[in-house]
Design a protein around this motif. Structure first.
Motif, PDB file in Angstrom:
ATOM      1  N   GLU A  59       0.878  -1.158   0.039  1.00 50.93           N
ATOM      2  CA  GLU A  59      -0.107  -0.082   0.057  1.00 50.93           C
ATOM      3  C   GLU A  59       0.762   1.192  -0.035  1.00 50.93           C
ATOM      4  OE1 GLU A  59      -2.552  -0.374   3.199  1.00 50.93           O
ATOM      5  OE2 GLU A  59      -3.535  -1.929   2.644  1.00 50.93           O
ATOM      6  N   GLY A  60       2.055   0.859   0.471  1.00 50.37           N
ATOM      7  CA  GLY A  60       3.016   2.284   0.637  1.00 50.37           C
ATOM      8  C   GLY A  60       3.619   2.755  -1.031  1.00 50.37           C
ATOM      9  N   ILE A  61       3.304   1.703  -1.789  1.00 50.34           N
ATOM     10  CA  ILE A  61       3.814   1.962  -3.256  1.00 50.34           C
ATOM     11  C   ILE A  61       2.734   2.661  -3.818  1.00 50.34           C
ATOM     12  CG2 ILE A  61       4.839   0.935  -5.243  1.00 50.34           C
ATOM     13  CD1 ILE A  61       5.982  -1.195  -3.521  1.00 50.34           C
ATOM     14  N   GLN A  62       2.684   3.976  -4.137  1.00 49.42           N
ATOM     15  CA  GLN A  62       1.691   4.483  -4.622  1.00 49.42           C
ATOM     16  C   GLN A  62       1.841   4.505  -6.260  1.00 49.42           C
ATOM     17  OE1 GLN A  62      -0.723   5.873  -2.920  1.00 49.42           O
ATOM     18  NE2 GLN A  62       0.230   5.065  -1.025  1.00 49.42           N
ATOM     19  N   ASP A  63       3.105   4.464  -6.699  1.00 49.43           N
ATOM     20  CA  ASP A  63       3.284   4.454  -8.156  1.00 49.43           C
ATOM     21  C   ASP A  63       3.136   3.096  -8.993  1.00 49.43           C
ATOM     22  OD1 ASP A  63       4.109   4.832 -10.525  1.00 49.43           O
ATOM     23  OD2 ASP A  63       6.331   5.660 -10.204  1.00 49.43           O
ATOM     24  N   LEU A  64       2.228   2.896  -9.882  1.00 44.67           N
ATOM     25  CA  LEU A  64       1.878   1.563 -10.376  1.00 44.67           C
ATOM     26  C   LEU A  64       3.365   1.313 -11.217  1.00 44.67           C
ATOM     27  CD1 LEU A  64      -1.689   2.377 -12.079  1.00 44.67           C
ATOM     28  CD2 LEU A  64      -0.764   0.448 -10.372  1.00 44.67           C
ATOM     29  N   TYR A  65       4.040   2.221 -11.612  1.00 43.11           N
ATOM     30  CA  TYR A  65       5.389   1.540 -12.384  1.00 43.11           C
ATOM     31  C   TYR A  65       6.137   0.939 -11.331  1.00 43.11           C
ATOM     32  CZ  TYR A  65       9.863   1.726 -14.606  1.00 43.11           C
ATOM     33  OH  TYR A  65      11.012   1.562 -15.475  1.00 43.11           O
TER      34      TYR A  65
ATOM     35  N   THR B  67      -4.101  -2.684 -16.555  1.00 36.64           N
ATOM     36  CA  THR B  67      -3.595  -1.246 -16.413  1.00 36.64           C
ATOM     37  C   THR B  67      -2.381  -1.135 -16.607  1.00 36.64           C
ATOM     38  OG1 THR B  67      -5.617  -1.256 -14.934  1.00 36.64           O
ATOM     39  CG2 THR B  67      -4.100   0.655 -15.221  1.00 36.64           C
ATOM     40  N   ASP B  68      -2.191   0.046 -17.540  1.00 31.77           N
ATOM     41  CA  ASP B  68      -0.774   0.464 -17.923  1.00 31.77           C
ATOM     42  C   ASP B  68      -0.001   1.105 -16.579  1.00 31.77           C
ATOM     43  OD1 ASP B  68       1.204   3.000 -18.899  1.00 31.77           O
ATOM     44  OD2 ASP B  68       1.439   1.232 -20.155  1.00 31.77           O
ATOM     45  N   THR B  69       1.169   1.058 -16.546  1.00 30.44           N
ATOM     46  CA  THR B  69       1.815   1.439 -15.154  1.00 30.44           C
ATOM     47  C   THR B  69       1.500   3.080 -14.984  1.00 30.44           C
ATOM     48  OG1 THR B  69       3.882   1.683 -16.354  1.00 30.44           O
ATOM     49  CG2 THR B  69       3.736  -0.028 -15.213  1.00 30.44           C
ATOM     50  N   LEU B  70       1.078   3.561 -16.117  1.00 30.38           N
ATOM     51  CA  LEU B  70       0.707   5.158 -16.012  1.00 30.38           C
ATOM     52  C   LEU B  70      -0.503   5.372 -15.195  1.00 30.38           C
ATOM     53  CD1 LEU B  70       1.850   6.716 -19.312  1.00 30.38           C
ATOM     54  CD2 LEU B  70       2.737   7.246 -17.233  1.00 30.38           C
ATOM     55  N   GLY B  71      -1.434   4.026 -15.315  1.00 31.76           N
ATOM     56  CA  GLY B  71      -2.585   4.249 -14.670  1.00 31.76           C
ATOM     57  C   GLY B  71      -3.924   4.745 -15.365  1.00 31.76           C
ATOM     58  N   ASN B  72      -3.828   5.095 -16.582  1.00 30.08           N
ATOM     59  CA  ASN B  72      -4.726   5.824 -17.269  1.00 30.08           C
ATOM     60  C   ASN B  72      -5.102   5.196 -18.785  1.00 30.08           C
ATOM     61  OD1 ASN B  72      -2.570   6.561 -18.600  1.00 30.08           O
ATOM     62  ND2 ASN B  72      -2.785   8.829 -18.210  1.00 30.08           N
ATOM     63  N   VAL B  73      -4.367   4.088 -19.198  1.00 28.03           N
ATOM     64  CA  VAL B  73      -4.410   3.449 -20.300  1.00 28.03           C
ATOM     65  C   VAL B  73      -4.322   1.763 -19.831  1.00 28.03           C
ATOM     66  CG1 VAL B  73      -3.523   5.134 -21.729  1.00 28.03           C
ATOM     67  CG2 VAL B  73      -1.986   3.439 -21.011  1.00 28.03           C
ATOM     68  N   ILE B  74      -4.933   1.229 -21.225  1.00 29.22           N
ATOM     69  CA  ILE B  74      -4.722  -0.313 -20.815  1.00 29.22           C
ATOM     70  C   ILE B  74      -3.672  -0.954 -21.789  1.00 29.22           C
ATOM     71  CG2 ILE B  74      -6.068  -2.367 -21.507  1.00 29.22           C
ATOM     72  CD1 ILE B  74      -7.203  -1.038 -19.177  1.00 29.22           C
TER      73      ILE B  74
ATOM     74  N   ALA C 258       9.081 -10.937 -19.181  1.00 28.72           N
ATOM     75  CA  ALA C 258       9.840  -9.539 -19.066  1.00 28.72           C
ATOM     76  C   ALA C 258      10.328  -9.452 -20.891  1.00 28.72           C
ATOM     77  CB  ALA C 258      10.770  -9.459 -18.052  1.00 28.72           C
ATOM     78  N   GLN C 259      10.536  -8.273 -21.138  1.00 25.97           N
ATOM     79  CA  GLN C 259      11.239  -7.928 -22.368  1.00 25.97           C
ATOM     80  C   GLN C 259      12.075  -6.720 -22.051  1.00 25.97           C
ATOM     81  OE1 GLN C 259       8.541  -7.493 -25.600  1.00 25.97           O
ATOM     82  NE2 GLN C 259      10.357  -7.514 -27.236  1.00 25.97           N
ATOM     83  N   TYR C 260      13.427  -7.166 -22.295  1.00 25.84           N
ATOM     84  CA  TYR C 260      14.573  -5.800 -21.908  1.00 25.84           C
ATOM     85  C   TYR C 260      15.727  -6.175 -22.440  1.00 25.84           C
ATOM     86  CZ  TYR C 260      16.206  -9.194 -18.516  1.00 25.84           C
ATOM     87  OH  TYR C 260      16.716 -10.456 -17.925  1.00 25.84           O
ATOM     88  N   ILE C 261      16.688  -5.345 -22.260  1.00 25.49           N
ATOM     89  CA  ILE C 261      18.112  -5.528 -22.787  1.00 25.49           C
ATOM     90  C   ILE C 261      18.711  -4.911 -21.715  1.00 25.49           C
ATOM     91  CG2 ILE C 261      18.401  -3.295 -24.409  1.00 25.49           C
ATOM     92  CD1 ILE C 261      20.266  -4.930 -25.821  1.00 25.49           C
ATOM     93  N   LYS C 262      19.910  -5.426 -21.328  1.00 25.73           N
ATOM     94  CA  LYS C 262      20.761  -5.115 -20.144  1.00 25.73           C
ATOM     95  C   LYS C 262      22.136  -5.195 -20.366  1.00 25.73           C
ATOM     96  CE  LYS C 262      21.488  -5.802 -15.300  1.00 25.73           C
ATOM     97  NZ  LYS C 262      21.081  -6.717 -14.094  1.00 25.73           N
ATOM     98  N   SER C 263      22.880  -4.033 -20.137  1.00 22.78           N
ATOM     99  CA  SER C 263      24.602  -4.277 -20.411  1.00 22.78           C
ATOM    100  C   SER C 263      25.318  -3.505 -19.230  1.00 22.78           C
ATOM    101  CB  SER C 263      24.850  -3.711 -21.788  1.00 22.78           C
ATOM    102  OG  SER C 263      26.089  -4.058 -22.011  1.00 22.78           O
TER     103      SER C 263
ATOM    104  N   LEU D 148       6.630  -6.145 -21.306  1.00 24.33           N
ATOM    105  CA  LEU D 148       6.382  -5.476 -19.620  1.00 24.33           C
ATOM    106  C   LEU D 148       7.377  -4.340 -19.645  1.00 24.33           C
ATOM    107  CD1 LEU D 148       5.612  -6.136 -16.904  1.00 24.33           C
ATOM    108  CD2 LEU D 148       7.927  -7.394 -16.442  1.00 24.33           C
ATOM    109  N   ASP D 149       6.776  -3.006 -19.288  1.00 26.06           N
ATOM    110  CA  ASP D 149       7.481  -1.921 -19.369  1.00 26.06           C
ATOM    111  C   ASP D 149       8.323  -1.513 -18.131  1.00 26.06           C
ATOM    112  OD1 ASP D 149       5.521  -1.313 -17.827  1.00 26.06           O
ATOM    113  OD2 ASP D 149       4.472   0.504 -18.788  1.00 26.06           O
TER     114      ASP D 149
END
Length: 524
Positions: free
Chosen positions: A252-258, A317-324, A336-341, A372-373
């Motif tokens: 609950e303390g994490i207000q940010d969906l991201y 719900t997108d991590t911005l909270g206003n789109v799907i 997950a989809q990412y590139i890391k180096s 996954l963003d």
């Protein structure tokens, strides 16, 4: 001229020559090589063909002999390796040499148990490891290892005065001293024995904030192209992470969906590669360089297969909270989809046998996209603690100028990490070494969807958000390992607005401006 290889029956004092057949119960001859071994200790001739790599009739080359010696040691089968050359007495040409290789095997099976106590930035814990190892499992110098781990730790928090973290895990690995599968095309790197490595693992972690389980499968290769350069290529690095039993106050303390999206079930289907350069020699006191480059990509193959197969998409719900947002699943889990180096560079300057200076730099970045963003939390970077900016407890520094609530759990992670360290090491008495150090660094978010104030990385301001700490420490050389104690002190705290974050000249020092760490081994 000829090669004579003896696998000694537990006695390295046996001398071998052209008439050694009577000493051994099993003698094999192929091409220009004779192998002596007993029925109790057996290896296939192909293993020695791949490992020795010296050609009949070629000129003596000390580098090739050293390569063969190192290759035998990399098998992790022999406690004693001896390669000798003798002139051929009966030869008309006195330039001919016979090569004699003596090998004394290690015990085939071994079991070890160790227990360790930890004090990481005030977090006390105890852990134990039970390891079983079998060398030569299928009589081809395969090394099988199974490890069991259990541990408990007390993470500091006002609501907990007892051990509140539990970890249980099991891991099995098999190292095969040849290339299997798609790695067969890298024969040009066989000067040092290449290995195929298969790993299976399961890990259970119970923390105050959440519980998670991780299933892991790895298939890859480990080889050397020169004496100093090592390559690790994991063709498959599969992790399935399940997160549950959240602490209500934490989630609950994490207000940010991201940020909240980092703590969801996910699947990692990755491929990664590491290039490692290390010219340090334990038996020689000299300047050395260590460099490591890693690159990892995840989810792209699964996304392409899902796209081509026109698989059904799921919605959230997108991590911005206003789109799907729409996404694919694999094994009933969002992947997950990412590139890391990242790149790490260390350089040691030996002043004399009592004094040295070691410097280190590190830069890393992970970019999530597509399915996954957000970067999975176990793939994010963190700093602080025994191997980071040591004036801060582990995971308590960052991101940028963002300052977490004092009531929050120390769990600061991000997508970018920049760090540099400089340490002066000097002998004190006997096995005790002292150190003076200075550390600088921080972590940042790369995605604008992370709306925490001051967390984003920006080229025009990141250098003003670097944390700075200094300190001193002791190192105790116990022969088999280094015991390390460090006391760090904050000099510049990026989250403080006054005096550009500098503590000296701004306010009095407090207890949390110092950090004590206890660790095994050098920090870099």
């Amino acid at each position: 001229n000829n090669f004579f290889i003896s696998v000694l029956p537990g006695n390295s004092s046996v001398t071998i020559n052209r008439d050694s057949a009577s000493v051994f119960s099993d003698t094999l001859v192929w091409n220009n090589t004779t192998l002596y071994q007993t029925r109790k200790v057996k290896y296939p001739p192909a293993l020695f063909d791949r490992t020795l790599r010296l050609q009949k009739g070629s000129l003596y080359n000390n580098t090739e002999v050293e390569n063969a010696f190192n290759a035998f040691n990399r098998l992790r089968q022999f406690r004693f390796v001896d390669i000798q050359f003798k002139e051929v007495d009966a030869a008309n040409d006195s330039n001919l040499l016979d090569c004699f290789v003596r090998l004394a095997p290690l015990n085939k099976q071994a079991t070890s148990f160790d227990i360790e106590g930890t004090n990481t930035s005030g977090n006390f814990g105890v852990a134990g490891n039970l390891t079983y190892q079998h060398r030569n499992l299928f009589r081809g110098a395969e090394v099988f290892q199974m490890s069991f781990r259990g541990g408990i730790e007390r993470l500091q928090h006002k609501d907990y005065n007892y051990f509140n973290t539990t970890e249980l895990g099991v891991e099995a690995s098999l190292v095969i001293p040849q290339l299997l599968g798609p790695g067969n095309f890298i024969h040009q790197f066989e000067r040092f024995l290449p290995k195929t490595v298969i790993t299976l693992g399961y890990n259970y972690q119970r923390r105050p904030e959440y519980t998670r389980t991780i299933n892991n499968i790895k298939f890859g290769y480990d080889w050397k192209s020169t004496e100093d350069v090592r390559h690790i290529w994991n063709v498959l690095d599969y992790n399935k992470v399940k997160v549950f039993d959240y602490d209500p106050n934490f989630i609950e303390g994490i207000q940010d969906l991201y940020i909240k999206s980092s703590f969801t079930d996910h699947l990692i289907f990755a491929m990664n590669y590491s290039w490692i350069f290390n010219n340090q020699r334990l038996t020689k006191i000299r300047n050395y360089t260590y460099a490591r480059f890693n690159i990892e990509s995840s989810g792209n193959l699964l996304w392409a297969v899902s796209k081509i197969a026109n698989r059904d998409k799921y919605q959230a719900t997108d991590t911005l909270g206003n789109v799907i947002a729409e996404y694919y699943q694999a094994f009933n889990t969002r992947f997950a989809q990412y590139i890391k180096s990242d790149f790490e560079y260390s350089r040691s300057f030996i002043i004399d046998k009592f004094n040295s200076i070691v410097g280190r730099t590190f830069f890393g970045i992970g970019i999530p996209f597509g399915n996954l963003d957000v970067l999975p939390f176990e793939k994010k970077y963190f700093t602080g603690g025994a191997n980071g900016v040591r004036a801060w407890p582990v995971r308590s520094l960052g991101q940028g100028t963002y300052k977490a609530s004092p009531e929050a759990y120390p769990n600061q992670t991000a997508d970018i990490k920049i760090e540099a360290n400089l340490e002066y090491r000097f002998k004190l008495v006997a096995f005790v070494e002292g150190a003076l150090f200075i550390d600088v660094g921080n972590i940042w978010a790369i995605n604008e969807k992370d709306n925490r104030s001051g967390a984003q990385f920006k080229f025009n301001s990141f250098y003003r958000q670097l944390a700075l700490g200094t300190g001193t420490g002791l190192r105790f050389d116990m022969n088999y390992f280094i015991l390390r104690l460090d006391l760090g002190m904050k000099l510049r705290e990026p989250s403080e607005s006054g005096n550009h974050g500098w503590i000296i000249g701004s306010r009095q020092y407090e207890g949390n401006d110092f950090n004590f760490t206890f660790a095994i081994g050098y920090p870099f």
